[in-house]
Design a protein around this motif. Structure first.
Motif, short mmCIF file in Angstrom:
data_model
loop_
_atom_site.label_atom_id
_atom_site.label_comp_id
_atom_site.label_asym_id
_atom_site.label_seq_id
_atom_site.Cartn_x
_atom_site.Cartn_y
_atom_site.Cartn_z
N VAL A 48 -2.58 4.07 -11.65
CA VAL A 48 -3.19 5.24 -11.24
C VAL A 48 -2.82 5.48 -9.83
O VAL A 48 -2.82 4.65 -9.08
CB VAL A 48 -4.65 5.39 -11.53
CG1 VAL A 48 -5.36 4.16 -10.67
CG2 VAL A 48 -5.31 6.75 -11.18
N GLU A 49 -2.58 6.76 -9.34
CA GLU A 49 -2.35 6.84 -7.86
C GLU A 49 -2.51 8.47 -7.51
O GLU A 49 -2.44 9.19 -8.26
CB GLU A 49 -0.53 6.87 -7.81
CG GLU A 49 0.06 6.60 -6.84
CD GLU A 49 1.62 6.47 -6.66
OE1 GLU A 49 2.27 6.69 -5.79
OE2 GLU A 49 2.20 6.12 -7.74
N PRO A 50 -3.11 8.63 -6.34
CA PRO A 50 -3.36 9.78 -5.71
C PRO A 50 -2.15 10.58 -5.88
O PRO A 50 -1.15 10.61 -5.60
CB PRO A 50 -4.01 9.55 -4.41
CG PRO A 50 -4.46 8.12 -4.14
CD PRO A 50 -3.27 7.49 -5.41
N GLY A 51 -2.68 12.05 -5.86
CA GLY A 51 -1.83 13.24 -5.59
C GLY A 51 -1.98 14.04 -4.50
O GLY A 51 -1.98 13.48 -3.52
N PRO A 52 -2.12 15.32 -4.38
CA PRO A 52 -2.52 16.04 -3.43
C PRO A 52 -3.62 15.96 -2.71
O PRO A 52 -4.54 14.86 -3.17
CB PRO A 52 -2.47 17.38 -4.18
CG PRO A 52 -1.88 17.43 -5.37
CD PRO A 52 -2.28 16.20 -5.98
N ILE A 91 -12.12 10.85 5.00
CA ILE A 91 -11.70 9.88 4.03
C ILE A 91 -10.31 10.07 3.42
O ILE A 91 -9.78 11.24 3.69
CB ILE A 91 -12.92 9.87 2.94
CG1 ILE A 91 -12.67 11.18 2.15
CG2 ILE A 91 -14.02 9.61 3.33
CD1 ILE A 91 -13.28 11.30 0.96
N MET A 92 -10.07 8.91 2.96
CA MET A 92 -8.49 9.04 2.29
C MET A 92 -8.60 8.23 0.94
O MET A 92 -9.32 7.08 1.02
CB MET A 92 -7.54 8.66 3.02
CG MET A 92 -5.92 8.17 2.46
SD MET A 92 -4.79 7.79 3.73
CE MET A 92 -5.62 5.96 4.11
N THR A 117 0.90 -1.00 0.09
CA THR A 117 -0.11 -0.06 -0.04
C THR A 117 1.01 1.31 0.03
O THR A 117 1.95 1.15 0.67
CB THR A 117 -0.86 0.15 1.10
OG1 THR A 117 -0.07 0.02 2.64
CG2 THR A 117 -1.95 -0.97 1.20
N LYS A 118 0.31 2.19 -0.55
CA LYS A 118 1.08 3.64 -0.49
C LYS A 118 0.21 4.68 -0.97
O LYS A 118 -0.75 4.53 -1.39
CB LYS A 118 2.35 3.56 -1.28
CG LYS A 118 2.36 2.96 -2.61
CD LYS A 118 3.56 2.95 -3.49
CE LYS A 118 4.55 4.00 -3.52
NZ LYS A 118 5.50 4.09 -4.72
N SER A 119 0.88 5.91 -0.97
CA SER A 119 0.20 6.97 -1.60
C SER A 119 -1.45 7.38 -0.97
O SER A 119 -2.14 7.30 -1.71
CB SER A 119 0.03 6.84 -3.16
OG SER A 119 1.41 6.71 -3.64
N GLY A 120 -1.23 7.92 0.23
CA GLY A 120 -2.54 8.24 0.93
C GLY A 120 -2.89 9.92 0.81
O GLY A 120 -1.97 10.61 1.42
N ALA A 121 -3.87 10.17 0.22
CA ALA A 121 -4.31 11.53 0.14
C ALA A 121 -5.59 11.87 0.72
O ALA A 121 -6.71 11.35 0.47
CB ALA A 121 -4.71 11.95 -1.28
N ILE A 122 -5.37 12.60 2.06
CA ILE A 122 -6.45 12.75 2.99
C ILE A 122 -7.27 14.02 2.84
O ILE A 122 -6.66 15.08 2.57
CB ILE A 122 -6.01 12.68 4.35
CG1 ILE A 122 -5.34 11.46 4.61
CG2 ILE A 122 -6.81 13.15 5.48
CD1 ILE A 122 -4.64 11.45 6.05
#
Length: 306
Positions: free
Chosen positions: A202-206, A168-169, A148-153
């Motif tokens: 695909v991966e979350p950003g800000p 949520i994240m 798991t990686k890349s958590g955008a809250i």
């Protein structure tokens, strides 16, 4: 899913990086993929740093700026690998402020598996680590479990719907999943992805933003084949009541590799956004260029985003 574009995006890149590797020290090889927040009028950047001649894949450095463009680096990292689950690197920070506390999601890498981790701070300099967010995660990546990686809250609680009163994240680096929490430290994930790749990943950003139209998630997408991937910055919009429901996503990238320092670096052909800050009516979108530099793109006109 709507095909009409509810939000118009116009970003203009600066032609040169705003942060580059130092001649020596802990960030002498690569400086990239930053979190950026404003504190008492100062831009504070927390960036992934790697040193020449080392196998560490990430320490977290700090840099300060009055204008969001010209940064001065702190001489030492503010976070380093300590525990077994991050012994090779602490990577790719994302930071939000809730109340008087800063919450950082980052990737802890042990040389085999990448895990999404959490740290907190009151001053952005001293960080308390809270460990891995998901001890077990059923989706395998590259044949490896619990990746798991890349958590955008989203830095405010949901106001309605199935997650009312919870944070949520969006997280993940192959698909994007949704997780929810009461306290920002303990998280539960939804089993089905909410955003799937149109290319390789695909991966979350800000950090996501609440808008009148929905929850805006700027994210990163890679297209092509391994060895020749091109990373771009995109955007998606989710329902205000049910953040699992995708309403719309961009057809054309907001950013894509153009300059030589975005096309040639530690990993070629990468623009990778992790931070967006509002300043004087514009949005400053910070991104990693070719896994070596930090770039900046400005929204085209004041008030250019909701």
């Amino acid at each position: 899913m709507s095909t009409s574009e509810p939000i118009q995006f116009h970003f203009q890149k600066l032609r040169r990086p705003v942060l580059s590797p130092s001649q020596r020290g802990f960030d002498s090889k690569n400086t990239y993929n930053p979190a950026v927040v404003k504190r008492r009028g100062t831009f504070v950047m927390l960036y992934r740093a790697e040193a020449e001649g080392e196998k560490i894949t990430g320490r977290i450095g700090l840099a300060l700026s009055d204008d969001g463009v010209n940064f001065v680096k702190h001489p030492e990292p503010v976070m380093e690998p300590e525990y077994g689950w991050e012994k090779v690197g602490v990577e790719d920070p994302r930071v939000v402020k809730v109340g008087d506390t800063y919450y950082m999601t980052y990737t802890g890498y042990d040389g085999n598996v990448a895990r999404l981790c959490m740290a907190t701070s009151k001053n952005l300099l001293n960080w308390k680590k809270h460990g891995v967010l998901f001890d077990e995660f059923p989706f395998e990546k590259n044949g490896k479990a619990n990746w798991t990686k890349s958590g955008a809250i989203l830095a405010e609680k949901m106001k309605s719907g199935p997650f009312k009163g919870r944070y949520i994240m969006y997280f993940g680096d192959s698909n994007v999943w949704l997780a929810h929490s009461k306290d920002l430290l303990h998280w539960e994930y939804e089993e089905q992805p909410v955003l799937t790749p149109r290319g390789y990943l695909v991966e979350p950003g800000p950090a996501p933003m609440m808008t009148d139209e929905g929850i805006l998630l700027i994210h990163n997408e890679a297209f092509g084949e391994v060895g020749s991937l091109v990373y771009t910055v995109q955007a998606a919009l989710f329902d205000l009541d049910d953040p699992r429901r995708l309403l719309w996503r961009t057809e054309k990238p907001l950013l894509q590799p153009e300059f030589e320092w975005e096309k040639r670096g530690w990993v070629n052909n990468v623009v990778f956004a992790e931070a967006m800050v509002e300043h004087e009516g514009r949005f400053y979108l910070y991104y990693g260029g070719a896994d070596r530099y930090v770039g900046l793109a400005l929204s085209g006109t004041p008030g250019g985003l909701p």
